[in-house]
Design an enzyme around this catalytic site. Structure first.
Site, PDB file in Angstrom:
ATOM      1  N   ASP A   5       0.862  -1.181   0.000  1.00  0.00           N
ATOM      2  CA  ASP A   5       0.000   0.000   0.000  1.00  0.00           C
ATOM      3  C   ASP A   5       0.897   1.230   0.000  1.00  0.00           C
ATOM      4  O   ASP A   5       1.902   1.284   0.705  1.00  0.00           O
ATOM      5  CB  ASP A   5      -0.982  -0.010   1.171  1.00  0.00           C
ATOM      6  CG  ASP A   5      -0.329  -0.244   2.513  1.00  0.00           C
ATOM      7  OD1 ASP A   5      -0.087   0.749   3.229  1.00  0.00           O
ATOM      8  OD2 ASP A   5      -0.072  -1.413   2.863  1.00  0.00           O
ATOM      9  N   GLU A  91      -7.470   4.549  12.305  1.00  0.00           N
ATOM     10  CA  GLU A  91      -6.384   4.167  13.209  1.00  0.00           C
ATOM     11  C   GLU A  91      -6.076   5.194  14.281  1.00  0.00           C
ATOM     12  O   GLU A  91      -5.155   5.011  15.069  1.00  0.00           O
ATOM     13  CB  GLU A  91      -5.121   3.861  12.408  1.00  0.00           C
ATOM     14  CG  GLU A  91      -4.701   4.964  11.451  1.00  0.00           C
ATOM     15  CD  GLU A  91      -3.493   4.567  10.621  1.00  0.00           C
ATOM     16  OE1 GLU A  91      -2.371   4.737  11.145  1.00  0.00           O
ATOM     17  OE2 GLU A  91      -3.659   4.110   9.475  1.00  0.00           O
TER      18      GLU A  91
END
Length: 324
Positions: A5, A91
């Protein structure tokens, strides 16, 4: 499938070299918050596409109105071809409670699902355990945990980010390294392991089925014959393939229902929500909200002490899902 990613901080990327190294999946940061768009998302997309890599996009979720954030993400990636589920990167708490964070994830996901997109949630093991509740744990999971061969989590997952400091040919600096199952792909099925006891994903599914079908399943996290039978019953009502697997299509149908869309003859078409309404009020289940369904809804509303207008709004949804 090996994956990476990436975002603009990676600099230039030689995607042909990336593919030759064995990488199959590339997730690209598209957006963050309400207005930020990653400056390289389109160049990365074009490069990965030309190299024949499987592509997905992710959005970094902040503490804004989640529907507005989802709209920003959707508008940014519209018109691009996706091979992988859209990932919601959550997150950081940003001063929010568990319920607030989970509600934001749920609303973001529901917006995309109602637009016809597949979604998954990306987060870290501890964040998943400490800051997300059961309302989002039916969504496919891409989990991050470093220095371990397997994430320390009692849940099924479709992606595992095992390093944030990997080396990949074609990328000059360090890179995030991932391992993905077929479940990360658009239309991919998230297979539940029936031998895995106490799975939070299965518990969430059982809770959803109890709300939807009023089945009274034991919420034990184990997919036994009663849970499988309930999944099949729900799939039959939704007009889906009856295989007893809580895959993307089945989960998406449930998510559309839980989004509680305003439904009626004169309103936008929501097939799965309409099928559920028809099932509950005793109408013919065909997914089309016609005059016959309206009459059945009005009669049901009258029996429940509601305004009998034949339109399924918030009060009727509350009766359908929360009380009956």
């Amino acid at each position: 499938m090996k994956g990476i990613d990436i975002y603009s901080g990676q600099g230039s990327v030689d995607f042909n070299a990336v593919k030759e190294s064995g990488v199959e999946v590339v997730y690209i940061k598209a957006t963050e918050g309400l207005t930020y768009t990653d400056s390289t998302y389109k160049d990365f997309y074009d490069g990965a596409k030309n190299a024949g890599l499987k592509i997905g996009f992710y959005h970094y979720l902040r503490a804004n109105d989640p529907t507005s954030e989802a709209e920003h993400f959707f508008n940014t990636i519209s018109g691009l071809s996706l091979d992988c589920k859209c990932a919601i990167d959550v997150e950081v708490t940003l001063g929010q409670s568990i319920d607030q964070i989970s509600s934001n994830v749920r609303k973001f996901a529901d917006y995309l699902i109602n637009k016809g997109l597949d979604v998954c949630v990306y987060t870290y093991t501890n964040f998943y355990k400490d800051n997300l509740n059961s309302t989002v744990k039916d969504l496919p999971l891409w989990i991050a945990e470093y220095g371990v061969s397997k994430p320390n989590i009692d849940a099924s997952y479709v992606g595992f980010q095992y390093s944030d400091s990997g080396s990949v040919n074609g990328i000059s600096g360090s890179a995030d390294l991932d391992e993905f199952s077929e479940g990360i792909l658009v239309g991919g099925t998230v297979v539940i392991d029936p031998g895995q006891g106490g799975d939070d994903n299965i518990k969430a599914i059982q809770q959803d089925l109890n709300i939807l079908l009023k089945r009274g399943l034991e919420v034990d996290g184990i997919e036994g014959p009663e849970t499988e039978a309930a999944i099949k019953d729900f799939q039959s009502i939704m007009g889906l393939t009856v295989d007893g697997i809580w895959g993307t299509n089945t989960s998406g149908a449930a998510q559309q229902i839980f989004s509680r869309p305003l439904d009626g003859v004169a309103y936008p078409h929501y097939e799965y929500a309409t099928r559920y309404i028809q099932y509950r009020v005793g109408a013919s289940v065909d997914g089309t909200f016609g005059s016959g369904t309206k009459a059945k809804v009005a009669a049901w509303q009258s029996n429940q002490g509601l305004m009998a207008d034949g339109v399924v709004g918030s009060a009727t949804w509350s009766k359908l899902l929360d009380e009956n």
